[in-house]
Design a protein around this motif. Structure first.
Motif, PDB file in Angstrom:
ATOM      1  N   PRO A 172       0.830  -1.204   0.000  1.00 43.43           N
ATOM      2  CA  PRO A 172       0.000   0.000   0.000  1.00 43.43           C
ATOM      3  C   PRO A 172       0.864   1.254   0.000  1.00 43.43           C
ATOM      4  O   PRO A 172       1.957   1.267   0.550  1.00 43.43           O
ATOM      5  N   GLN A 173       0.343   2.296  -0.635  1.00 45.89           N
ATOM      6  CA  GLN A 173       1.057   3.561  -0.668  1.00 45.89           C
ATOM      7  C   GLN A 173       0.207   4.623   0.008  1.00 45.89           C
ATOM      8  O   GLN A 173      -1.013   4.621  -0.102  1.00 45.89           O
ATOM      9  N   ALA A 174       0.855   5.487   0.719  1.00 49.69           N
ATOM     10  CA  ALA A 174       0.199   6.592   1.392  1.00 49.69           C
ATOM     11  C   ALA A 174       1.053   7.831   1.168  1.00 49.69           C
ATOM     12  O   ALA A 174       2.162   7.749   0.665  1.00 49.69           O
ATOM     13  N   GLN A 175       0.523   8.955   1.567  1.00 48.90           N
ATOM     14  CA  GLN A 175       1.270  10.201   1.404  1.00 48.90           C
ATOM     15  C   GLN A 175       1.104  11.046   2.651  1.00 48.90           C
ATOM     16  O   GLN A 175       0.037  11.089   3.249  1.00 48.90           O
ATOM     17  N   ILE A 176       2.187  11.694   3.043  1.00 52.01           N
ATOM     18  CA  ILE A 176       2.122  12.682   4.111  1.00 52.01           C
ATOM     19  C   ILE A 176       2.138  14.029   3.399  1.00 52.01           C
ATOM     20  O   ILE A 176       3.114  14.388   2.756  1.00 52.01           O
ATOM     21  N   GLY A 177       1.031  14.742   3.501  1.00 47.96           N
ATOM     22  CA  GLY A 177       0.850  15.964   2.735  1.00 47.96           C
ATOM     23  C   GLY A 177       1.461  17.201   3.363  1.00 47.96           C
ATOM     24  O   GLY A 177       0.899  18.275   3.242  1.00 47.96           O
ATOM     25  N   MET A 178       2.579  17.044   4.053  1.00 45.15           N
ATOM     26  CA  MET A 178       3.253  18.218   4.593  1.00 45.15           C
ATOM     27  C   MET A 178       4.757  18.051   4.450  1.00 45.15           C
ATOM     28  O   MET A 178       5.267  16.939   4.380  1.00 45.15           O
ATOM     29  N   HIS A 179       5.434  19.162   4.373  1.00 45.75           N
ATOM     30  CA  HIS A 179       6.883  19.187   4.202  1.00 45.75           C
ATOM     31  C   HIS A 179       7.558  18.574   5.431  1.00 45.75           C
ATOM     32  O   HIS A 179       7.091  18.759   6.556  1.00 45.75           O
ATOM     33  N   VAL A 180       8.645  17.857   5.208  1.00 44.69           N
ATOM     34  CA  VAL A 180       9.346  17.201   6.316  1.00 44.69           C
ATOM     35  C   VAL A 180       9.870  18.198   7.346  1.00 44.69           C
ATOM     36  O   VAL A 180      10.105  17.831   8.498  1.00 44.69           O
ATOM     37  N   ALA A 181      10.014  19.455   6.973  1.00 38.95           N
ATOM     38  CA  ALA A 181      10.499  20.471   7.921  1.00 38.95           C
ATOM     39  C   ALA A 181       9.382  20.992   8.837  1.00 38.95           C
ATOM     40  O   ALA A 181       9.659  21.678   9.815  1.00 38.95           O
ATOM     41  N   ASN A 182       8.142  20.649   8.543  1.00 39.31           N
ATOM     42  CA  ASN A 182       7.007  21.096   9.360  1.00 39.31           C
ATOM     43  C   ASN A 182       7.110  20.460  10.747  1.00 39.31           C
ATOM     44  O   ASN A 182       7.333  19.251  10.868  1.00 39.31           O
ATOM     45  N   PRO A 183       6.941  21.227  11.812  1.00 40.12           N
ATOM     46  CA  PRO A 183       7.035  20.670  13.169  1.00 40.12           C
ATOM     47  C   PRO A 183       6.019  19.549  13.445  1.00 40.12           C
ATOM     48  O   PRO A 183       6.236  18.722  14.315  1.00 40.12           O
TER      49      PRO A 183
ATOM     50  N   ARG B 216       4.898   8.347   0.556  1.00 38.19           N
ATOM     51  CA  ARG B 216       5.524   9.378  -0.270  1.00 38.19           C
ATOM     52  C   ARG B 216       5.744  10.623   0.579  1.00 38.19           C
ATOM     53  O   ARG B 216       4.887  11.021   1.351  1.00 38.19           O
ATOM     54  N   LEU B 217       6.906  11.220   0.408  1.00 40.10           N
ATOM     55  CA  LEU B 217       7.290  12.366   1.224  1.00 40.10           C
ATOM     56  C   LEU B 217       7.252  13.661   0.429  1.00 40.10           C
ATOM     57  O   LEU B 217       7.271  13.661  -0.793  1.00 40.10           O
ATOM     58  N   ASP B 218       7.207  14.762   1.164  1.00 40.83           N
ATOM     59  CA  ASP B 218       7.254  16.094   0.585  1.00 40.83           C
ATOM     60  C   ASP B 218       8.467  16.787   1.195  1.00 40.83           C
ATOM     61  O   ASP B 218       8.555  16.860   2.428  1.00 40.83           O
ATOM     62  N   PRO B 219       9.438  17.230   0.427  1.00 37.15           N
ATOM     63  CA  PRO B 219       9.440  17.367  -1.019  1.00 37.15           C
ATOM     64  C   PRO B 219       9.641  16.032  -1.733  1.00 37.15           C
ATOM     65  O   PRO B 219      10.268  15.119  -1.187  1.00 37.15           O
TER      66      PRO B 219
ATOM     67  N   GLU C 219      11.549  14.955  -3.964  1.00 36.42           N
ATOM     68  CA  GLU C 219      12.910  14.438  -4.210  1.00 36.42           C
ATOM     69  C   GLU C 219      13.413  13.567  -3.060  1.00 36.42           C
ATOM     70  O   GLU C 219      14.412  12.871  -3.200  1.00 36.42           O
ATOM     71  N   LEU C 220      12.711  13.576  -1.929  1.00 32.68           N
ATOM     72  CA  LEU C 220      13.073  12.674  -0.831  1.00 32.68           C
ATOM     73  C   LEU C 220      12.547  11.268  -1.060  1.00 32.68           C
ATOM     74  O   LEU C 220      12.840  10.357  -0.297  1.00 32.68           O
ATOM     75  N   GLY C 221      11.767  11.088  -2.117  1.00 29.86           N
ATOM     76  CA  GLY C 221      11.280   9.759  -2.463  1.00 29.86           C
ATOM     77  C   GLY C 221      10.242   9.267  -1.476  1.00 29.86           C
ATOM     78  O   GLY C 221       9.410  10.015  -0.991  1.00 29.86           O
ATOM     79  N   SER C 222      10.319   7.981  -1.176  1.00 28.01           N
ATOM     80  CA  SER C 222       9.337   7.412  -0.259  1.00 28.01           C
ATOM     81  C   SER C 222      10.039   6.815   0.958  1.00 28.01           C
ATOM     82  O   SER C 222      11.227   6.516   0.936  1.00 28.01           O
ATOM     83  N   LEU C 223       9.264   6.680   1.992  1.00 29.22           N
ATOM     84  CA  LEU C 223       9.717   6.098   3.244  1.00 29.22           C
ATOM     85  C   LEU C 223       9.073   4.733   3.348  1.00 29.22           C
ATOM     86  O   LEU C 223       7.836   4.622   3.339  1.00 29.22           O
ATOM     87  N   GLN C 224       9.873   3.690   3.389  1.00 27.57           N
ATOM     88  CA  GLN C 224       9.332   2.346   3.531  1.00 27.57           C
ATOM     89  C   GLN C 224       9.118   2.083   5.018  1.00 27.57           C
ATOM     90  O   GLN C 224      10.015   2.303   5.829  1.00 27.57           O
ATOM     91  N   VAL C 225       7.920   1.638   5.354  1.00 22.28           N
ATOM     92  CA  VAL C 225       7.562   1.384   6.750  1.00 22.28           C
ATOM     93  C   VAL C 225       7.102  -0.055   6.879  1.00 22.28           C
ATOM     94  O   VAL C 225       6.277  -0.533   6.099  1.00 22.28           O
ATOM     95  N   LYS C 226       7.643  -0.753   7.864  1.00 22.23           N
ATOM     96  CA  LYS C 226       7.225  -2.128   8.158  1.00 22.23           C
ATOM     97  C   LYS C 226       6.750  -2.173   9.603  1.00 22.23           C
ATOM     98  O   LYS C 226       7.423  -1.672  10.494  1.00 22.23           O
ATOM     99  N   VAL C 227       5.577  -2.767   9.801  1.00 22.10           N
ATOM    100  CA  VAL C 227       4.987  -2.863  11.128  1.00 22.10           C
ATOM    101  C   VAL C 227       4.779  -4.338  11.450  1.00 22.10           C
ATOM    102  O   VAL C 227       4.179  -5.079  10.678  1.00 22.10           O
ATOM    103  N   ASN C 228       5.280  -4.745  12.605  1.00 22.32           N
ATOM    104  CA  ASN C 228       5.088  -6.105  13.083  1.00 22.32           C
ATOM    105  C   ASN C 228       4.423  -6.011  14.457  1.00 22.32           C
ATOM    106  O   ASN C 228       5.022  -5.488  15.399  1.00 22.32           O
ATOM    107  N   ILE C 229       3.191  -6.489  14.545  1.00 25.67           N
ATOM    108  CA  ILE C 229       2.451  -6.414  15.807  1.00 25.67           C
ATOM    109  C   ILE C 229       2.359  -7.811  16.411  1.00 25.67           C
ATOM    110  O   ILE C 229       1.909  -8.747  15.758  1.00 25.67           O
ATOM    111  N   GLN C 230       2.819  -7.913  17.657  1.00 22.06           N
ATOM    112  CA  GLN C 230       2.729  -9.165  18.402  1.00 22.06           C
ATOM    113  C   GLN C 230       2.116  -8.850  19.753  1.00 22.06           C
ATOM    114  O   GLN C 230       2.653  -8.018  20.497  1.00 22.06           O
ATOM    115  N   GLN C 231       1.007  -9.514  20.028  1.00 18.63           N
ATOM    116  CA  GLN C 231       0.229  -9.250  21.233  1.00 18.63           C
ATOM    117  C   GLN C 231      -0.141  -7.771  21.262  1.00 18.63           C
ATOM    118  O   GLN C 231      -0.828  -7.301  20.373  1.00 18.63           O
ATOM    119  N   ASP C 232       0.310  -7.009  22.232  1.00 21.68           N
ATOM    120  CA  ASP C 232      -0.070  -5.592  22.284  1.00 21.68           C
ATOM    121  C   ASP C 232       1.106  -4.662  22.006  1.00 21.68           C
ATOM    122  O   ASP C 232       1.078  -3.494  22.354  1.00 21.68           O
TER     123      ASP C 232
END
Length: 93
Positions: A14-25, A49-52, A54-67
């Motif tokens: 799946p692909q998602a986007q963060i619609g704000m610049h990485v410098a935003n607090p 996908r990141l803004d700007p 040219e930073l490309g995308s951030l690959q995120v992996k989530v592994n949930i075990q119990q809580d």
């Protein structure tokens, strides 16, 4: 004869986007919201996908075990990795 791979062998990331610049607090908070979204959707990985752009995308992996969730971030850009390091405490919340 068809040379197509069976559907089971294809990986859907799946692909998602963060619609704000990485410098935003609020960027770290936005990343945290995407991680919660992934967990709620029971997704084990996604490309964000990141803004700007040219930073490309951030690959995120989530592994949930119990809580507990174990989250891995992969980015080829030092700026993104540094920003994530600065947000680790907030993301753990």
């Amino acid at each position: 004869q068809s040379s197509h791979l069976p559907t089971a062998n294809r990986l859907f990331v799946p692909q998602a986007q963060i619609g704000m610049h990485v410098a935003n607090p609020q960027w770290g908070h936005a990343v945290g919201e995407k991680i919660l979204w992934m967990a709620n959707q029971q997704l084990s990985s996604a490309d964000i996908r990141l803004d700007p752009p040219e930073l490309g995308s951030l690959q995120v992996k989530v592994n949930i075990q119990q809580d507990q969730a174990n989250v891995t971030f992969i980015s080829p850009h030092p700026q993104v990795r540094e920003l994530l390091d600065q947000q680790v405490a907030r993301l753990r919340e």
